[in-house]
Design an enzyme around this catalytic site. Structure first.
Site, short mmCIF file in Angstrom:
data_model
loop_
_atom_site.label_atom_id
_atom_site.label_comp_id
_atom_site.label_asym_id
_atom_site.label_seq_id
_atom_site.Cartn_x
_atom_site.Cartn_y
_atom_site.Cartn_z
CD GLU A 1 -9.93 -7.34 -1.82
OE1 GLU A 1 -8.95 -6.75 -2.27
OE2 GLU A 1 -10.67 -6.85 -0.94
CG ASP B 1 -5.51 -7.89 -1.16
OD1 ASP B 1 -4.42 -8.12 -0.61
OD2 ASP B 1 -6.20 -6.88 -0.91
CG HIS C 1 -2.11 -0.99 0.83
ND1 HIS C 1 -2.08 -2.30 1.22
CD2 HIS C 1 -3.22 -0.83 0.08
CE1 HIS C 1 -3.15 -2.91 0.75
NE2 HIS C 1 -3.85 -2.04 0.05
CB CYS D 1 -10.49 -1.43 -8.49
SG CYS D 1 -10.77 -2.62 -7.17
C1 PEP Z 1 -6.75 -4.95 -4.55
O1 PEP Z 1 -6.53 -5.77 -3.65
O2 PEP Z 1 -6.49 -5.16 -5.74
C2 PEP Z 1 -7.34 -3.64 -4.24
C3 PEP Z 1 -7.70 -2.82 -5.18
O3 PEP Z 1 -7.43 -3.31 -2.92
P1 PEP Z 1 -6.18 -2.86 -2.05
O4 PEP Z 1 -5.01 -2.69 -2.98
O5 PEP Z 1 -6.54 -1.59 -1.38
O6 PEP Z 1 -6.01 -4.00 -1.12
MG MG Z 2 -7.37 -5.47 -1.71
#
Ligand code: PEP
Ligand code: MG
Length: 585
Positions: free
Chosen positions: A453, A477, A210, A524
């Site tokens: 995910e 994820d 992140h 996403c």
């Molecule tokens: C993902 O896991 O692809 C996602 C968009 O959520 P995050 O990256 O915030 O875990």
């Molecule tokens: Mg995620």
């Protein structure tokens, strides 16, 4: 001497500037820039904490029992001497007054410099005094934080004066600054979002950690997983970050500087060229319309999304509102204001708000990793955390529902796997509506979607389709959990592979199931913003991509050049390949 450190490329571009080291300390330390009129106050904060520690040690010395080991008073004498050392005090003042670092950051920066000087000493005894200096600084930091201080361990036999050199630092306020740290939490990154850094480097972290994601959203060159960069680079070293290659060059020669200066200008030109696509609709050569949405972390990111022509927000990572607040979570009003601000910032375009996803590499506070749990990525994270605290979750749901009265809002739930979690979640959404009815507060209609995910979710996509209006594939994820690779761990980063056949199969089947049921589906995760994967995702039938605003124009360029019908056949071949990466250019 020029040298290069190799890491992982996470955010493109070239940054050239002076290194600013964020030293790591055992005490959790905030790093931020202060205003010029706060300099005196910050210097006074350090001085009064230092005086308090001196007083405390003097008290300890006076009350020392007769039978105490003789090492203990000697050690405390060393600490007193270090506390009164002028090199430390002058250096701290320099960082505060000339660089506008907050007091804690100034202290740890100066500690870092003096500790290195100790490391370079020939005398073993003097070298060992570094540990004492660290203890002393830690005591000051603890005082500043209001934490209890502890009696140090008696590790030395005698006291002595430490030889220290003066710092010679030029005033570099106008030079671009590059942040170098062992690790930065997403909360730290958010703080740096408002600041001046031209790029950053960390020792640890994977491509889709992140922290890396926030760096990408800042649109500054970044390298993570650069192993021991924070130890090899010194404060103020000239450095070049090559965010495309994942390389940090330290102390470059004039020829290298000139070459990278040229590359930097080329990248800027390419960026300018892409901005011409801002108002061009994202339509393939064969007329397929594609929705390009933005991922945002804060409502203030909305203008950047609009600026590159995003047609909505596909992922508002609401957890960033919850971070770095020392446990004081935002109440309903504060959340409502934030969601409303994102909705109005997007000027009538849809905003998909994901419910809070903390845990794993997104701790609520600045502690980088939740060391209390052995396997935080598999622990109480995302929807699991929300369902464990229904009152907190209901607060968020009410705030989202209320924002929906003012614009198009979609609700997105992270990390679901079980049917009972789905039913519990939807029941809480109903309960939140009921609570608002009882209070007579207006709320709007929302579509409710689930993130796919966890592999288990992808494999039970039919169940998800029975409950939800739309799905959004979180590939970051999904890859982590399919391949058993910690996305934040640079040691296994080479195995983190979006093109593994198993990952592609789960993504492809999820898209196909949604298309067959006429339900909306988007990606996403970071795959959506990688232009080298745009054609493949188009071929698999994806028509909605959500990514950092910074990636939207490059992805749009790929879409404008693509023929979706032809890509459909080719993608089926990619799906069947043992090594799909060989088919992606
Ligand atoms: C993902 O896991 O692809 C996602 C968009 O959520 P995050 O990256 O915030 O875990
Ligand atoms: Mg995620």
């Amino acid at each position: 001497m020029t040298f290069a450190i190799h890491g992982l490329a996470v955010a493109r571009g070239i940054a050239i500037g002076r290194a600013v080291l964020v030293a790591s300390s055992r005490v959790d330390v905030a790093h931020y820039f202060i205003e010029a009129d706060q300099v005196e106050r910050e210097i006074a904060r350090v001085a009064s904490a230092r005086d308090a520690v001196v007083e405390e040690i003097n008290r300890l010395l006076q009350g020392m029992p007769k039978d105490a080991p003789p090492e203990l008073p000697a050690l405390l004498d060393v600490h007193l001497m270090l506390l009164q050392d002028e090199t430390m005090a002058d250096g701290v003042k320099h960082w505060i007054a000339d660089r506008l670092y907050n007091a804690e950051w100034a202290l740890t920066s100066q500690l870092d410099i003096v500790a290195r000087q100790f490391d370079e000493m020939d005398d073993v005894y003097l070298r060992e005094r570094k540990g004492d200096l660290e203890q002393v600084v830690e005591r000051i930091l603890r005082h500043m934080k209001g934490l209890p201080t502890t009696v140090p361990h008696p590790t030395v036999k005698r006291s002595s004066g430490a030889r220290q050199q003066d710092l010679l630092l030029e005033d570099i306020q106008d030079v671009p600054l590059v942040l170098v740290a062992h690790d930065l939490s997403p909360a730290d990154m958010l703080q740096f979002k408002q600041s001046v850094f031209a790029g950053f480097v960390t020792d640890v972290g994977g491509k889709t950690s992140h922290t890396a994601i926030v760096a990408r959203s800042l649109d500054i060159p970044a390298v993570v997983g650069a192993r021991n960069a924070s130890q090899l680079v010194r404060q103020d070293d000239w450095v070049i970050i090559d965010g495309d290659a994942g390389i940090l060059i330290v102390d470059p020669t004039p020829i290298i500087l000139a070459e990278y200066g040229f590359k930097q200008r080329q990248a800027e030109l390419e960026r300018e060229r892409l901005t011409r696509l801002r108002h061009t609709p994202a339509v393939t050569l064969d007329g397929q319309r594609v929705e390009l949405l933005a991922n945002i972390e804060m409502p203030e990111d909305a203008p950047a999304a609009l600026g590159v022509g995003a047609v909505g927000v596909g992922l508002f990572r609401s957890e960033f509102l919850f971070m770095g607040r020392e446990g004081a979570l935002p109440d309903e009003e504060e959340q409502f204001e934030a969601y409303l601000s994102a909705v109005s910032g997007m000027k009538g375009l849809p905003v998909t708000i994901r419910t809070v996803d903390v845990g794993a590499d997104k701790p609520l506070d600045r502690h980088v990793r939740d060391e209390a749990h052995l396997n935080p990525a598999l622990g109480l994270r995302a929807i699991r955390w929300s369902l464990a605290d229904p009152s907190m979750f209901l607060t968020q749901l009410r705030a989202v529902l209320r924002a929906a009265a003012h614009g198009q809002v979609h609700l997105l739930i992270p990390m679901l796997a079980h049917e009972r979690e789905i039913r519990q979640t939807l029941a809480l959404v109903d309960q939140a509506r009921l609570q608002l009815d009882n209070r007579g507060l207006p709320y709007g209609p929302i579509q409710v979607g689930a993130m796919i995910e966890i592999p288990a979710a992808a494999l039970s996509v039919q169940m998800f389709l029975r409950y939800f209006d739309f799905l959004s594939i979180g590939t970051n994820d999904l890859i982590q959990y399919t391949l058993a690779i910690d996305r934040a761990d640079e040691q296994v980063a080479h195995l983190y592979d979006p093109l593994h056949p198993a990952v592609l199969r789960l993504v492809a089947d999820t898209i196909a199931a949604c298309v067959a049921h006429g339900k909306g589906v988007s990606v996403c995760g970071e795959m959506a913003g990688d232009p080298s994967l745009t054609r493949l995702l188009l071929g698999l039938g994806l028509r909605s991509f959500s990514m950092h605003p910074t990636q939207i124009l490059a992805v749009k360029q790929e879409i404008l050049r693509a023929d979706a019908a032809r890509l459909a056949d080719w993608s089926q071949q990619v799906l069947r390949a043992d090594d799909p990466s060989l088919m992606i250019h």
